[in-house]
Design a protein around this motif. Sequence first.
Motif, mmCIF file in Angstrom:
data_model
loop_
_atom_site.group_PDB
_atom_site.id
_atom_site.type_symbol
_atom_site.label_atom_id
_atom_site.label_comp_id
_atom_site.label_asym_id
_atom_site.label_seq_id
_atom_site.Cartn_x
_atom_site.Cartn_y
_atom_site.Cartn_z
ATOM 1 N N ARG A 111 0.825 -1.219 0.000
ATOM 2 C CA ARG A 111 0.000 0.000 0.000
ATOM 3 C C ARG A 111 0.853 1.260 0.000
ATOM 4 N NH1 ARG A 111 -2.880 -2.836 4.019
ATOM 5 N NH2 ARG A 111 -4.795 -3.682 3.175
ATOM 6 N N THR A 113 4.149 1.654 -0.963
ATOM 7 C CA THR A 113 5.215 1.870 -1.932
ATOM 8 C C THR A 113 4.918 1.406 -3.345
ATOM 9 O OG1 THR A 113 6.260 -0.236 -1.386
ATOM 10 C CG2 THR A 113 6.997 1.698 -0.165
ATOM 11 N N ALA A 114 4.122 0.417 -3.523
ATOM 12 C CA ALA A 114 3.980 -0.182 -4.849
ATOM 13 C C ALA A 114 2.825 0.426 -5.631
ATOM 14 C CB ALA A 114 3.765 -1.688 -4.721
ATOM 15 N N PRO A 115 3.010 0.553 -6.943
ATOM 16 C CA PRO A 115 1.893 1.020 -7.755
ATOM 17 C C PRO A 115 0.862 -0.081 -7.994
ATOM 18 C CG PRO A 115 3.802 0.613 -9.136
ATOM 19 C CD PRO A 115 4.234 0.410 -7.710
ATOM 20 N N ARG A 116 1.177 -1.313 -7.637
ATOM 21 C CA ARG A 116 0.289 -2.456 -7.849
ATOM 22 C C ARG A 116 -0.507 -2.759 -6.583
ATOM 23 N NH1 ARG A 116 0.959 -6.004 -12.167
ATOM 24 N NH2 ARG A 116 -0.902 -6.783 -11.171
ATOM 25 N N LYS A 117 -1.370 -1.874 -6.191
ATOM 26 C CA LYS A 117 -2.152 -2.064 -4.973
ATOM 27 C C LYS A 117 -3.157 -3.210 -5.108
ATOM 28 C CE LYS A 117 -1.665 2.701 -3.407
ATOM 29 N NZ LYS A 117 -0.338 2.528 -3.003
ATOM 30 N N ASP A 118 -3.366 -3.713 -6.333
ATOM 31 C CA ASP A 118 -4.271 -4.842 -6.508
ATOM 32 C C ASP A 118 -3.679 -6.130 -5.954
ATOM 33 O OD1 ASP A 118 -2.381 -4.703 -8.661
ATOM 34 O OD2 ASP A 118 -3.579 -6.182 -9.758
ATOM 35 N N ASP A 142 0.229 -5.611 -17.503
ATOM 36 C CA ASP A 142 -0.393 -4.989 -16.338
ATOM 37 C C ASP A 142 -1.842 -4.712 -16.652
ATOM 38 O OD1 ASP A 142 -1.001 -3.699 -14.036
ATOM 39 O OD2 ASP A 142 0.400 -2.046 -14.301
ATOM 40 N N SER A 144 -3.984 -4.071 -14.037
ATOM 41 C CA SER A 144 -4.564 -3.453 -12.846
ATOM 42 C C SER A 144 -5.081 -2.075 -13.183
ATOM 43 C CB SER A 144 -3.533 -3.368 -11.720
ATOM 44 O OG SER A 144 -2.569 -2.406 -12.030
ATOM 45 N N ASP A 146 -5.069 0.339 -10.961
ATOM 46 C CA ASP A 146 -4.333 1.311 -10.158
ATOM 47 C C ASP A 146 -3.046 1.750 -10.827
ATOM 48 O OD1 ASP A 146 -6.248 1.240 -8.224
ATOM 49 O OD2 ASP A 146 -5.254 -0.316 -7.054
ATOM 50 N N ALA A 147 -2.544 1.005 -11.803
ATOM 51 C CA ALA A 147 -1.239 1.300 -12.399
ATOM 52 C C ALA A 147 -1.307 2.456 -13.354
ATOM 53 C CB ALA A 147 -0.691 0.074 -13.126
#
Length: 147
Positions: A111, A113-118, A142, A144, A146-147
């Motif tokens: 949550r 740091t990563a852009p991949r919150k999925d 990708d 997702s 969120d990206a």
Amino acid sequence: MASRQFTASITRIVGASGDGANLVQRRKEHWFSRFASEIATRSGRPWPFALAVCTVAAWLVSGPIFGFSDTWQLIMNTVSSIVTFLMVFLIQNTQNRDSAALQLKLDELIRATAPRKDLVGIEEMPQSELESKRRELESGTDTSSDA
């Protein structure tokens, strides 16, 4: 004197931070979780291992004394089976809680740091979705939102 012992006990429970959050948390924790943690922690130290080695050595030394009888074998097998059976549940309880805590930490890192919150909570997905997500990550695509 009793006051110092009480203060020392509270300090150990509360911890160096001085806040009472740990004390409240320990009170709310289920008795079996506390018991399992304590047993798992204590059984993982050198002295219980040494005790187990001494028990096995005593059993082996007593073999010739009892003529390696069926009763002699049955006693050791029964004791070791009972101890193993109970320890499996205690260690599994501790492992479950450790895994849950680790998963929460990893989710928080994702949550933050990563852009991949999925990927948060991915361990709850069915196996087919996990395999699909693994293939997606390996291929570099990708999908997702969120990206």
